[in-house]
Motif scaffolding. Structure first.
Motif, PDB file in Angstrom:
ATOM      1  N   LEU A 173       0.838  -1.207   0.000  1.00  0.00           N
ATOM      2  CA  LEU A 173       0.000   0.000   0.000  1.00  0.00           C
ATOM      3  C   LEU A 173       0.870   1.254   0.000  1.00  0.00           C
ATOM      4  CD1 LEU A 173      -3.160   0.499   2.096  1.00  0.00           C
ATOM      5  CD2 LEU A 173      -1.379   2.235   2.196  1.00  0.00           C
ATOM      6  N   LYS A 174       0.441   2.200  -0.799  1.00  0.00           N
ATOM      7  CA  LYS A 174       1.194   3.461  -0.904  1.00  0.00           C
ATOM      8  C   LYS A 174       0.236   4.617  -0.645  1.00  0.00           C
ATOM      9  CE  LYS A 174       4.685   5.026  -4.225  1.00  0.00           C
ATOM     10  NZ  LYS A 174       5.806   4.438  -3.547  1.00  0.00           N
ATOM     11  N   TYR A 175       0.656   5.532   0.235  1.00  0.00           N
ATOM     12  CA  TYR A 175      -0.132   6.754   0.477  1.00  0.00           C
ATOM     13  C   TYR A 175       0.397   7.841  -0.450  1.00  0.00           C
ATOM     14  CZ  TYR A 175      -1.521   4.425   4.805  1.00  0.00           C
ATOM     15  OH  TYR A 175      -2.012   3.524   5.715  1.00  0.00           O
ATOM     16  N   THR A 176      -0.521   8.548  -1.084  1.00  0.00           N
ATOM     17  CA  THR A 176      -0.068   9.613  -2.010  1.00  0.00           C
ATOM     18  C   THR A 176      -0.930  10.854  -1.855  1.00  0.00           C
ATOM     19  OG1 THR A 176      -1.517   9.229  -3.900  1.00  0.00           O
ATOM     20  CG2 THR A 176       0.376   7.758  -3.696  1.00  0.00           C
ATOM     21  N   ASN A 177      -0.455  11.941  -2.455  1.00  0.00           N
ATOM     22  CA  ASN A 177      -1.324  13.120  -2.542  1.00  0.00           C
ATOM     23  C   ASN A 177      -2.023  13.108  -3.900  1.00  0.00           C
ATOM     24  OD1 ASN A 177       0.739  13.797  -4.252  1.00  0.00           O
ATOM     25  ND2 ASN A 177       1.142  15.828  -3.367  1.00  0.00           N
ATOM     26  N   ASP A 178      -2.852  14.076  -4.163  1.00  0.00           N
ATOM     27  CA  ASP A 178      -3.614  14.086  -5.428  1.00  0.00           C
ATOM     28  C   ASP A 178      -2.731  14.505  -6.603  1.00  0.00           C
ATOM     29  OD1 ASP A 178      -3.527  16.539  -4.041  1.00  0.00           O
ATOM     30  OD2 ASP A 178      -5.085  17.371  -5.340  1.00  0.00           O
ATOM     31  N   GLU A 179      -1.710  15.370  -6.337  1.00  0.00           N
ATOM     32  CA  GLU A 179      -0.820  15.802  -7.419  1.00  0.00           C
ATOM     33  C   GLU A 179       0.005  14.637  -7.974  1.00  0.00           C
ATOM     34  OE1 GLU A 179      -1.039  18.388  -9.067  1.00  0.00           O
ATOM     35  OE2 GLU A 179      -0.108  20.148  -8.176  1.00  0.00           O
ATOM     36  N   TYR A 180       0.182  13.642  -7.129  1.00  0.00           N
ATOM     37  CA  TYR A 180       0.932  12.449  -7.518  1.00  0.00           C
ATOM     38  C   TYR A 180       0.440  11.917  -8.869  1.00  0.00           C
ATOM     39  CZ  TYR A 180       2.653   7.594  -6.874  1.00  0.00           C
ATOM     40  OH  TYR A 180       3.265   6.385  -7.001  1.00  0.00           O
ATOM     41  N   TRP A 181      -0.857  11.999  -9.068  1.00  0.00           N
ATOM     42  CA  TRP A 181      -1.448  11.428 -10.290  1.00  0.00           C
ATOM     43  C   TRP A 181      -1.247  12.326 -11.501  1.00  0.00           C
ATOM     44  CZ3 TRP A 181      -2.372   6.584  -9.501  1.00  0.00           C
ATOM     45  CH2 TRP A 181      -2.584   6.149  -8.182  1.00  0.00           C
ATOM     46  N   ASN A 182      -0.910  13.566 -11.244  1.00  0.00           N
ATOM     47  CA  ASN A 182      -0.615  14.462 -12.378  1.00  0.00           C
ATOM     48  C   ASN A 182       0.866  14.411 -12.756  1.00  0.00           C
ATOM     49  OD1 ASN A 182      -3.278  15.418 -12.477  1.00  0.00           O
ATOM     50  ND2 ASN A 182      -2.845  16.834 -10.779  1.00  0.00           N
ATOM     51  N   VAL A 183       1.705  14.151 -11.747  1.00  0.00           N
ATOM     52  CA  VAL A 183       3.144  14.090 -12.012  1.00  0.00           C
ATOM     53  C   VAL A 183       3.497  12.790 -12.726  1.00  0.00           C
ATOM     54  CG1 VAL A 183       5.431  13.949 -10.919  1.00  0.00           C
ATOM     55  CG2 VAL A 183       3.749  15.609 -10.088  1.00  0.00           C
ATOM     56  N   LEU A 184       2.935  11.711 -12.248  1.00  0.00           N
ATOM     57  CA  LEU A 184       3.236  10.404 -12.864  1.00  0.00           C
ATOM     58  C   LEU A 184       2.133  10.053 -13.864  1.00  0.00           C
ATOM     59  CD1 LEU A 184       4.389   8.696  -9.585  1.00  0.00           C
ATOM     60  CD2 LEU A 184       5.849   9.361 -11.491  1.00  0.00           C
ATOM     61  N   SER A 185       2.548   9.387 -14.942  1.00  0.00           N
ATOM     62  CA  SER A 185       1.602   9.130 -16.040  1.00  0.00           C
ATOM     63  C   SER A 185       1.086   7.682 -15.984  1.00  0.00           C
ATOM     64  CB  SER A 185       2.300   9.384 -17.377  1.00  0.00           C
ATOM     65  OG  SER A 185       2.938  10.622 -17.357  1.00  0.00           O
ATOM     66  N   TYR A 186       0.269   7.419 -15.001  1.00  0.00           N
ATOM     67  CA  TYR A 186      -0.301   6.063 -14.904  1.00  0.00           C
ATOM     68  C   TYR A 186      -1.307   5.844 -16.026  1.00  0.00           C
ATOM     69  CZ  TYR A 186       1.730   5.254 -10.316  1.00  0.00           C
ATOM     70  OH  TYR A 186       2.608   5.059  -9.283  1.00  0.00           O
ATOM     71  N   TYR A 187      -1.366   4.609 -16.464  1.00  0.00           N
ATOM     72  CA  TYR A 187      -2.359   4.268 -17.485  1.00  0.00           C
ATOM     73  C   TYR A 187      -3.537   3.618 -16.776  1.00  0.00           C
ATOM     74  CZ  TYR A 187      -4.535   2.155 -21.546  1.00  0.00           C
ATOM     75  OH  TYR A 187      -5.446   1.801 -22.501  1.00  0.00           O
ATOM     76  N   PHE A 188      -4.673   4.273 -16.860  1.00  0.00           N
ATOM     77  CA  PHE A 188      -5.860   3.756 -16.178  1.00  0.00           C
ATOM     78  C   PHE A 188      -6.626   2.773 -17.049  1.00  0.00           C
ATOM     79  CE2 PHE A 188      -4.899   7.066 -13.257  1.00  0.00           C
ATOM     80  CZ  PHE A 188      -5.476   6.672 -12.057  1.00  0.00           C
ATOM     81  N   LEU A 189      -6.742   1.564 -16.547  1.00  0.00           N
ATOM     82  CA  LEU A 189      -7.536   0.554 -17.260  1.00  0.00           C
ATOM     83  C   LEU A 189      -9.019   0.765 -16.963  1.00  0.00           C
ATOM     84  CD1 LEU A 189      -5.281  -2.494 -16.295  1.00  0.00           C
ATOM     85  CD2 LEU A 189      -5.365  -1.418 -18.526  1.00  0.00           C
ATOM     86  N   GLU A 190      -9.256   1.286 -15.783  1.00  0.00           N
ATOM     87  CA  GLU A 190     -10.636   1.571 -15.361  1.00  0.00           C
ATOM     88  C   GLU A 190     -10.606   2.803 -14.477  1.00  0.00           C
ATOM     89  OE1 GLU A 190     -13.013  -1.434 -13.323  1.00  0.00           O
ATOM     90  OE2 GLU A 190     -11.553  -2.929 -13.998  1.00  0.00           O
ATOM     91  N   GLY A 191     -11.701   3.535 -14.454  1.00  0.00           N
ATOM     92  CA  GLY A 191     -11.882   4.626 -13.508  1.00  0.00           C
ATOM     93  C   GLY A 191     -10.823   5.703 -13.578  1.00  0.00           C
ATOM     94  N   LYS A 192     -10.589   6.348 -12.451  1.00  0.00           N
ATOM     95  CA  LYS A 192      -9.649   7.480 -12.412  1.00  0.00           C
ATOM     96  C   LYS A 192      -9.046   7.606 -11.010  1.00  0.00           C
ATOM     97  CE  LYS A 192     -13.415  10.673 -11.518  1.00  0.00           C
ATOM     98  NZ  LYS A 192     -14.143  11.865 -11.870  1.00  0.00           N
ATOM     99  N   ALA A 193      -8.171   8.602 -10.856  1.00  0.00           N
ATOM    100  CA  ALA A 193      -7.488   8.796  -9.577  1.00  0.00           C
ATOM    101  C   ALA A 193      -8.379   9.620  -8.635  1.00  0.00           C
ATOM    102  CB  ALA A 193      -6.192   9.532  -9.815  1.00  0.00           C
ATOM    103  N   PHE A 194      -8.006   9.660  -7.352  1.00  0.00           N
ATOM    104  CA  PHE A 194      -8.770  10.498  -6.422  1.00  0.00           C
ATOM    105  C   PHE A 194      -8.366  11.964  -6.581  1.00  0.00           C
ATOM    106  CE2 PHE A 194      -5.089  10.506  -3.716  1.00  0.00           C
ATOM    107  CZ  PHE A 194      -4.611   9.191  -3.724  1.00  0.00           C
ATOM    108  N   ASN A 195      -9.325  12.845  -6.229  1.00  0.00           N
ATOM    109  CA  ASN A 195      -9.040  14.276  -6.388  1.00  0.00           C
ATOM    110  C   ASN A 195      -8.775  14.924  -5.034  1.00  0.00           C
ATOM    111  OD1 ASN A 195     -11.536  14.650  -5.193  1.00  0.00           O
ATOM    112  ND2 ASN A 195     -12.583  14.683  -7.196  1.00  0.00           N
ATOM    113  N   ASN A 196      -8.555  16.239  -5.075  1.00  0.00           N
ATOM    114  CA  ASN A 196      -8.180  16.951  -3.856  1.00  0.00           C
ATOM    115  C   ASN A 196      -9.296  16.903  -2.814  1.00  0.00           C
ATOM    116  OD1 ASN A 196      -7.994  19.973  -2.452  1.00  0.00           O
ATOM    117  ND2 ASN A 196      -6.063  18.849  -2.630  1.00  0.00           N
TER     118      ASN A 196
END
Lengths: 221, 413
Positions: free
Chosen positions: B118-141
């Motif tokens: 398990l990894k704890y992250t902030n919301d900007e984490y998803w903008n800095v790193l370019s994950y490829y989403f197979l489903e859904g999306k990341a959490f927001n602020n």
């Protein structure tokens, strides 16, 4: 064309010193066909190697085409051999991994010539020695006489002024030997090439202009 | 001339098939290992999914606290407090991704234990790193601030927990007795990309540890993303100034060292050969270079021996070439060229073998979700290694052979 002055060659080991050539002086004029005879181990081949700048004398000087060769560098010696001298060896020394044409082209590789020029010149000399139908063969596919003719073609392809032949007929039967001898004589007569030949064969030696005899490293005739 | 060298090189290789096999076997095996290692290093060092923009990023991987009096130090990842209170105030970075080091959690599926990192992250984490989403999306602020129990999970976690290929968005996943609503599924990340790897990503606000604890070391790392790579020196400068201005609140540790580093520096900084002010990257490169040279040394010596015996067999040819005008230098070139031809053939075999081995590594669990590949970088370094190998193993035999006296060479037949 070739001038040897007081040539001495000594082979030294830790315990033994062997005098292979003892104060040999010899002039070979341009266009001469000279043969060197003598018993085995008398220094004939050593003398030929020294004339061809393949070996250095322990003492004495060599002039070829009026140029002293004592102080030439490895590169200069290589160039000198390439331009002035062609070699024919008793055991042919063809490169078995190369085809006949490539073997003959060999001296031209060390000159500034194009592949096309090399091929043309090599083809011409192979025709001259009667092997135009063997250009794509490998040396192992040839008879002894044919191999020696390839070796002659290789020796003359660069149009050297001197041919040094170390028992060129030594490994051949008399018919083949005569054929090779004819080629050399024609080369001497028609092109004016200076030829020095080491031989054991009195009959072959008699066909040349002059005979030098060696015994125990000294010139006796 | 080269054509002639090539012809003879191939002819010699064909003539002595056993020697050729032994030589090529040694060369290709050596180069295969070099290529696979180069590919692995490239995988570790170069930008790759999802951290694709390393050229405009700096990393905060560790923080070192030192006691100038006692001489001891404490090194480790930063605390959330440090990143949030000090680093997030920097003006030059465009974004800052905060992520914890992963924590192993346990869950059970069909009575089978499943370990989920398990990894704890902030919301900007998803903008800095370019994950490829197979489903859904990341959490927001908003979800972050509200402490919503939402999670982004990896493809592997989805397959293990919900079933292979089964949609997970909107479903619940429980691990370490906490239930999370899955809001996104991302493509797997190799375990070697430590800033980005995780099986499940949740908002840092869900962390059980006290985020307001003023301790400077903790379990978080950060990625500072610049607008442009030209801004990186400014970020470094600003970061250094920030560190120098930090209040020394800790009685035990009076010195604080922390740097905004390039990706590789952020790791070499933790090596024993680094020191404050020196990331140790030069020493790291030197160690890698020495390692490769030493690794190449043994097969090189073997090849040198094989080459010497091969060349000595050709003394007649050497004599003839010299007699007809080849200088020693020309012959050295010839034999080095021949050896390079041999090593490049070995390199081609090595590339094919490496490709197969890399496929095996990628498809095995040896390195979780590895995506090793032979790209232009790897190819360049492999060719460089081949060239060095070819030259090292060819120069000495060629030089020794070229010194041979013509007369001796001709007699040796």
């Amino acid at each position: 064309m070739i001038r040897l002055q007081n040539i001495e060659k000594v082979y030294r080991t830790e315990t033994v010193e062997t005098l292979a050539l003892n104060s040999i002086s010899l002039d070979v004029p341009k266009g001469e066909f000279l043969s060197i005879m003598g018993p085995s181990g008398c220094g004939k081949s050593t003398l030929l190697n020294i004339m061809g700048l393949l070996d250095a004398p322990s003492k004495g000087g060599i002039q070829i085409d009026a140029q002293a060769t004592g102080n030439l560098s490895d590169k200069q010696l290589a160039q000198f051999r390439n331009q002035k001298i062609g070699f024919i060896f008793q055991s042919y020394h063809l490169i078995n991994d190369l085809k006949v044409l490539d073997n003959v082209e060999l001296p031209l590789l060390y000159r500034s010539s194009t592949a096309k020029e090399r091929k043309q010149l090599a083809t011409e000399v192979l025709e001259k020695v009667g092997l135009s139908n063997r250009v794509k063969h490998f040396p192992t596919q040839l008879s002894g006489g044919q191999k020696q003719r390839v070796a002659i073609a290789r020796a003359i392809v660069g149009r050297p002024e001197i041919i040094l032949a170390d028992e060129p007929t030594g490994n051949l039967d008399s018919a083949m030997g005569n054929e090779i001898m004819e080629i050399l004589i024609n080369l001497n007569r028609q092109e004016g090439t200076t030829i020095v030949m080491v031989t054991h064969d009195e009959q072959m030696a008699r066909k040349t202009h002059r005979l030098v005899r060696l015994f125990d490293g000294s010139q006796v005739q | 001339m080269f054509k002639n060298y090539f012809k003879i090189a191939i002819a010699v290789l064909r003539r002595r098939k056993f020697f050729t096999f032994i030589s090529l076997f040694g060369i290709s095996l050596t180069l295969t290992i070099v290529i696979v290692l180069a590919s692995f290093i490239d995988h570790l060092v170069s930008a790759g999914y999802p951290d694709t923009q390393r050229d405009r990023e700096l990393y905060v991987n560790s923080l070192r606290l030192m006691s100038s009096k006692q001489g001891y130090s404490n090194t480790g990842p930063a605390s959330f407090y440090f990143l949030n209170t000090y680093v997030s105030k920097l003006k030059t970075p465009e974004r800052m991704a905060i992520g914890s080091i992963y924590v192993a959690t346990n869950t059970y599926v069909n009575n089978k234990k499943l370990v989920i990192n398990l990894k704890y992250t902030n919301d900007e984490y998803w903008n800095v790193l370019s994950y490829y989403f197979l489903e859904g999306k990341a959490f927001n602020n908003t979800q972050l601030v509200n402490g919503e129990k939402v999670a982004v999970i990896s493809e592997e976690t989805r397959d293990n927990y919900f079933g292979k290929g089964v949609s997970a968005a909107g479903k619940y996943l429980e691990t370490d007795n906490v239930q999370y609503r899955v809001i996104g599924v991302v493509k797997n990340v190799p375990v070697t990309r430590v800033f980005a790897y995780g099986d499940i990503y949740v908002p840092y606000t869900l962390s059980k540890s006290d985020l307001n604890n003023k301790q400077l070391t903790g379990m978080y790392t950060a990625i500072l993303q610049a607008k442009d790579k030209d801004d990186l020196p400014k970020i470094r400068e600003e970061y250094n100034q920030m560190i120098s201005r930090m209040p020394k609140t800790d009685k035990e540790f009076d010195l604080i060292y922390s740097y905004a580093d390039t990706y590789l520096e952020s790791f070499t900084r933790m090596m024993p050969f680094s020191s404050p002010g020196n990331s140790g990257i030069t020493i790291f490169y030197a160690i890698i270079a020495i390692f490769f040279l030493l690794f190449l040394l043994l097969p090189t010596l073997n090849l040198v021996n094989i080459n010497i015996s091969r060349i000595m067999e050709r003394s007649s040819e050497i004599g003839v070439r010299k007699a007809f005008g080849a200088s020693s230098k020309t012959l050295v070139y010839q034999f080095i060229t021949e050896n390079l031809i041999l090593t490049f053939i070995g390199c081609l075999v090595g590339i094919v073998l490496s490709f197969l081995i890399i496929q095996v590594i990628n498809n095995s669990d040896l390195i979780s979700h590895a995506d090793l590949k032979i790209n232009l970088n790897v190819l360049f370094y492999s060719l460089l290694a081949t060239l060095i190998f070819g030259l090292l193993s060819g120069v000495y035999p060629a030089w020794r052979m070229s010194r041979m006296q013509v007369v001796h060479a001709l007699k040796a037949q």
